[in-house]
Design an enzyme around this catalytic site. Structure first.
Site, short mmCIF file in Angstrom:
data_model
loop_
_atom_site.label_atom_id
_atom_site.label_comp_id
_atom_site.label_asym_id
_atom_site.label_seq_id
_atom_site.Cartn_x
_atom_site.Cartn_y
_atom_site.Cartn_z
N GLY A 1 0.83 -1.21 0.00
CA GLY A 1 0.00 0.00 0.00
C GLY A 1 0.85 1.25 0.00
O GLY A 1 0.58 2.22 -0.72
N ASP B 1 8.13 5.75 8.15
CA ASP B 1 7.42 5.15 9.25
C ASP B 1 6.20 6.00 9.56
O ASP B 1 6.32 7.22 9.62
CB ASP B 1 8.33 5.06 10.48
CG ASP B 1 8.24 3.68 11.04
OD1 ASP B 1 8.79 2.76 10.41
OD2 ASP B 1 7.56 3.50 12.08
N PHE C 1 -5.35 0.55 2.88
CA PHE C 1 -4.77 -0.49 3.72
C PHE C 1 -4.80 -0.04 5.18
O PHE C 1 -5.16 1.11 5.48
CB PHE C 1 -3.34 -0.81 3.28
CG PHE C 1 -2.39 0.34 3.46
CD1 PHE C 1 -2.30 1.33 2.51
CD2 PHE C 1 -1.58 0.45 4.60
CE1 PHE C 1 -1.43 2.42 2.67
CE2 PHE C 1 -0.71 1.52 4.77
CZ PHE C 1 -0.64 2.50 3.80
N GLY C 2 -4.40 -0.91 6.06
CA GLY C 2 -4.25 -0.57 7.48
C GLY C 2 -5.51 0.03 8.09
O GLY C 2 -6.60 -0.53 8.00
N ARG D 1 1.30 10.75 4.42
CA ARG D 1 2.37 10.25 3.54
C ARG D 1 2.52 11.16 2.32
O ARG D 1 3.63 11.51 1.92
CB ARG D 1 2.07 8.81 3.10
CG ARG D 1 3.14 8.18 2.21
CD ARG D 1 2.94 6.69 2.08
NE ARG D 1 2.91 6.06 3.39
CZ ARG D 1 1.79 5.70 4.03
NH1 ARG D 1 0.61 5.86 3.47
NH2 ARG D 1 1.85 5.17 5.22
P1 IMP Z 1 4.50 1.35 9.52
O1 IMP Z 1 4.90 2.70 9.10
O2 IMP Z 1 4.61 0.37 8.40
O3 IMP Z 1 5.16 0.88 10.78
O4 IMP Z 1 2.94 1.47 9.78
C1 IMP Z 1 2.36 1.26 11.03
C2 IMP Z 1 0.95 0.78 10.87
O5 IMP Z 1 0.13 1.87 10.48
C3 IMP Z 1 0.76 -0.33 9.86
O6 IMP Z 1 -0.11 -1.29 10.42
C4 IMP Z 1 0.11 0.34 8.69
O7 IMP Z 1 -0.81 -0.53 8.05
C5 IMP Z 1 -0.60 1.51 9.34
N1 IMP Z 1 -0.57 2.62 8.41
C6 IMP Z 1 0.53 3.29 7.98
N2 IMP Z 1 0.17 4.22 7.07
C7 IMP Z 1 -1.17 4.12 6.94
C8 IMP Z 1 -2.10 4.79 6.12
O8 IMP Z 1 -1.79 5.67 5.28
N3 IMP Z 1 -3.39 4.42 6.26
C9 IMP Z 1 -3.79 3.46 7.14
N4 IMP Z 1 -2.95 2.79 7.90
C10 IMP Z 1 -1.65 3.11 7.80
#
Ligand code: IMP
Length: 197
Positions: free
Chosen positions: A12, A77, A150-151, A181
């Site tokens: 994603g 991150d 996602f997430g 982001r």
């Molecule tokens: P990381 O930056 O990959 O450690 O993300 C931490 C958590 O936040 C992960 O479970 C991602 O799925 C969630 N996450 C990061 N960015 C987004 C986003 O833009 N939308 C929704 N969830 C996010």
């Protein structure tokens, strides 16, 4: 077309970066070594930028070990921060998503639903490290909605949205226009342009 290596296992995130950068003439590629995404160790800390800096340090060592130190490398991150649950899930966003999921977050909340996403994007330019921060304010939805993204996307409604849609109900371009982001990566893009990269 210039290439930007992105050290991430998250499809994603990669798609969002590609959507943002390809119209600008940058080819965002997943950083791989012999076809594999390298293992990176995340430090235990409550600060997203510290995590991203630790990741870039490991990424730069890997570039050096491949004789590719002059190439650019991006890590980022992100975390969701919910006002009613101070610092939660924050840097533990990935772990919390895996354990209680979006449903679990909804069960924890009452009327106070304001929240924000933060992104720390860190770029190795081939010569130096640069940090870019992006923030997106919004609120947690009352229920899970939408199939895109996602997430936490199905439970996050950005403030810039005037019709209450979650990130998961928006096309990628629309999410990127206001997302944490998107903001961090646009700042990164401006930096690349200004510095003639
Ligand atoms: P990381 O930056 O990959 O450690 O993300 C931490 C958590 O936040 C992960 O479970 C991602 O799925 C969630 N996450 C990061 N960015 C987004 C986003 O833009 N939308 C929704 N969830 C996010």
């Amino acid at each position: 077309m210039a290439t930007l290596n992105f050290l991430t296992g998250n499809a994603g995130k990669l798609a969002e970066a590609q959507t943002l950068f390809s119209p600008l003439g940058w080819d965002v590629q997943r950083f791989e070594i012999e076809g594999e995404i390298p293992e990176i160790i995340e430090p235990q800390t409550d600060n997203l930028t510290t995590v991203a800096l630790a990741k870039i340090a490991q990424g730069v060592e890997l570039l050096a070990s491949q004789g590719r130190l002059q190439e650019s490398l991006l890590v980022e991150d992100s975390g969701l921060f919910i006002d009613a649950l101070p610092e939660f899930p924050g840097v533990y966003s990935a772990h919390v998503l895996q354990s209680i999921g979006c449903e679990g977050i909804l069960r924890l909340l009452d009327d106070e639903r304001s929240a924000h996403f933060l992104t720390a994007a860190v770029l190795w330019t081939g010569e130096a490290v640069e940090v870019f921060i992006g923030r997106c304010d919004g609120k947690i939805a009352m229920e899970i909605r939408g199939d895109d993204g996602f997430g936490y996307d199905p439970i996050f409604i950005p403030d810039s949205n005037d019709d209450d849609r979650t990130f998961a109900e928006m096309p990628q371009e629309e999410k990127s226009a206001c997302s944490h982001r998107g903001r961090a990566l646009r700042a990164l893009y401006d930096f690349l342009n200004e510095n003639g990269a």
